[in-house]
Motif scaffolding. Structure first.
Motif, mmCIF file in Angstrom:
data_model
loop_
_atom_site.group_PDB
_atom_site.id
_atom_site.type_symbol
_atom_site.label_atom_id
_atom_site.label_comp_id
_atom_site.label_asym_id
_atom_site.label_seq_id
_atom_site.Cartn_x
_atom_site.Cartn_y
_atom_site.Cartn_z
ATOM 1 N N ARG A 227 11.371 8.784 18.293
ATOM 2 C CA ARG A 227 11.523 10.224 17.849
ATOM 3 C C ARG A 227 11.232 10.351 16.607
ATOM 4 O O ARG A 227 10.370 11.027 16.113
ATOM 5 N N SER A 228 11.907 9.479 15.861
ATOM 6 C CA SER A 228 12.012 9.814 14.377
ATOM 7 C C SER A 228 10.666 9.253 13.666
ATOM 8 O O SER A 228 10.033 9.943 12.940
ATOM 9 N N ARG A 229 10.069 8.280 14.485
ATOM 10 C CA ARG A 229 8.753 7.794 13.747
ATOM 11 C C ARG A 229 7.597 8.969 14.158
ATOM 12 O O ARG A 229 6.798 9.282 13.345
ATOM 13 N N ILE B 288 0.687 -1.280 -0.112
ATOM 14 C CA ILE B 288 0.014 -0.005 0.053
ATOM 15 C C ILE B 288 0.948 1.066 -0.038
ATOM 16 O O ILE B 288 1.577 1.419 0.728
ATOM 17 N N GLY B 289 0.659 1.974 -0.918
ATOM 18 C CA GLY B 289 1.413 3.211 -1.135
ATOM 19 C C GLY B 289 1.326 4.345 0.075
ATOM 20 O O GLY B 289 2.449 4.940 0.218
ATOM 21 N N VAL B 290 0.578 4.201 0.702
ATOM 22 C CA VAL B 290 0.262 5.126 1.999
ATOM 23 C C VAL B 290 0.417 4.065 3.267
ATOM 24 O O VAL B 290 -0.349 4.763 4.238
ATOM 25 N N ARG B 291 1.024 3.033 3.308
ATOM 26 C CA ARG B 291 1.100 2.279 4.551
ATOM 27 C C ARG B 291 1.571 3.004 5.782
ATOM 28 O O ARG B 291 1.007 2.804 6.903
ATOM 29 N N ASN B 292 2.353 4.114 5.486
ATOM 30 C CA ASN B 292 2.804 4.871 6.905
ATOM 31 C C ASN B 292 1.796 5.583 7.274
ATOM 32 O O ASN B 292 1.866 5.801 8.721
#
Length: 417
Positions: free
Chosen positions: A394-396, A327-331
């Motif tokens: 923090r990065s996520r 899925i392209g917008v999985r994030n």
């Protein structure tokens, strides 16, 4: 001896008449003000030429303006789902019981501080063996966790409402009722009274609808389909809005399951239906189903501000980059938002207005333990401000925050809630 005439008598008489008139007017104004203060419903006994006149006319004994407005704060969020790995992670082998409360520890305060906290329940609690996607059936413990989180009302009209048939739907409603949780969108019997919450003298009606039922409509007869689950039908929606108004609702909020999954922009049908609902009398629209956050906007209808967020994203799920590789917008499926809407009622003018809209971005943190995958919903901004947040986390969180911020229009402050 001739008595001298007092030339000041006429002037004294005039002044005496003026004093008497002032006293009488003062008594009348005091009585009018006292009645309004006690009843909160009596109108001024004189014609008021302007709003500023009203504000200046009613004052407290120390000369300060009297407060006639009443306020409530709605807090709404998106999809609460229970995939298989979530169910496994919530199971305690020692006790043989499920516990989802740890999922909500960090966000419960945002619902507890609201007058009317709501969410979309994207599962049934049908009893028997728990299941995840594609046929959802959560343990009853998910309702205990929702209650623990401070959520008071759940939308139960969505495409998974009939995953376990009619019996699953009815048992879910029974389990909600036994915990004192309100629900709207699905019903055991035809809905006579609109589901409402009332706080601080403000009564809000809550309606819920879904675009479909994953082709499982056949579980119900034609008659049962007419009332057991609210499908998107313009005539019914318009009728329900009118019913809410007739039953004394000061405002109407709609929880609606619509749109295209994983699409970050609303489709034409969403935009068209939103415009119609706002024109028909809805004040606030909380969208769900796309599993990603879609934009929000303030719409003016006949001079009044109305609010819509087309999708609030996932509040709790296992949909994420690790599980949706194609899925392209999985994030973006890891992101959600708690929407805070402040409503203010002025009983003199008999109207409710939106005074504030703010957001608390959320992110689903999944981490592995020796008992399985664990989940916790994190308030993004708060976690970013904590010094003990690890660099990797923090990065996520920063990525999630930036994803959310670009999709939402700010009305009051920023993404602090």
């Amino acid at each position: 001896m001739k008595r001298k005439r007092n030339k000041n008598i006429p002037g004294l008489a005039v002044r005496l008449v003026i004093v008497i008139m002032v006293v009488l007017v003062g008594i009348q104004l005091f009585q009018s003000r006292e009645e309004t203060t006690l009843g909160q419903e009596a109108a001024p006994s004189v014609q008021t030429p302007s709003d500023s006149y009203i504000d200046g006319f009613f004052t407290t004994p120390d000369g300060k303006p009297m407060e006639y407005t009443q306020t409530v704060r709605l807090a709404s969020t998106g999809d609460i789902m229970t995939h298989g790995t979530q169910i496994n992670g919530a199971y305690d082998r020692a006790s043989g019981a499920y516990d989802f409360k740890p999922n909500f520890v960090h966000v419960k305060k945002y619902f507890e501080s609201a007058h009317m906290p709501v969410a979309n329940l994207e599962t049934v609690t049908a009893g028997g063996t728990p299941q995840g996607y594609p046929v959802f059936n959560a343990p009853d413990a998910i309702l205990d966790a929702v209650q623990y989180a401070g959520i008071r009302l759940l939308g139960t009209a969505n495409n998974h409402s009939l995953d376990k048939g009619k019996s699953g739907l009815l048992r879910t409603l029974d389990q909600l009722k036994s915990r004192g949780l309100l629900s709207t969108g699905s019903f055991r019997e035809p809905e006579q009274e609109i589901t409402t919450m009332e706080e601080n003298g403000v009564k809000v009606g809550f309606l819920a609808y879904t675009y479909g039922l994953n082709g499982l409509d056949g579980y119900l007869t034609d008659q049962e389909r007419s009332y057991m689950i609210n499908l998107i039908d313009e005539d019914k929606i318009r009728s329900d809005i009118q019913k809410a108004k007739e039953q004394g609702c000061d405002a109407v909020a709609v929880l609606i399951h619509w749109g295209n999954e994983y699409q970050q922009t609303p489709n034409a049908q969403q935009k068209d239906l939103a415009e119609k609902m706002l024109e028909w009398g809805v004040d606030v629209i909380f969208g769900s189903h796309p599993h990603v956050i879609q934009p929000s906007e303030m719409v003016e209808v006949d001079g009044a501000k109305k609010y819509v967020i087309y999708s609030q994203g996932n509040f709790l799920s296992n949909q994420r980059r690790e599980t949706l590789p194609s899925i392209g917008v999985r994030n973006y499926t890891e992101d959600g938002v708690i929407v805070h809407v402040g409503l203010e009622k002025d009983p003199i003018r008999n109207s409710v207005v939106i005074r504030s809209v703010s957001y608390t971005p959320t992110w689903v943190h999944r981490y592995a333990t020796d008992t399985g995958q664990q989940y916790e919903i994190l308030p993004v901004r708060e976690m970013l401000l904590r010094e003990d947040t690890s660099a990797s986390l923090r990065s996520r969180l920063e990525e999630s925050y930036n994803n959310t911020k670009k999709n939402l229009t700010m009305y009051n402050g920023d993404l602090d809630g």
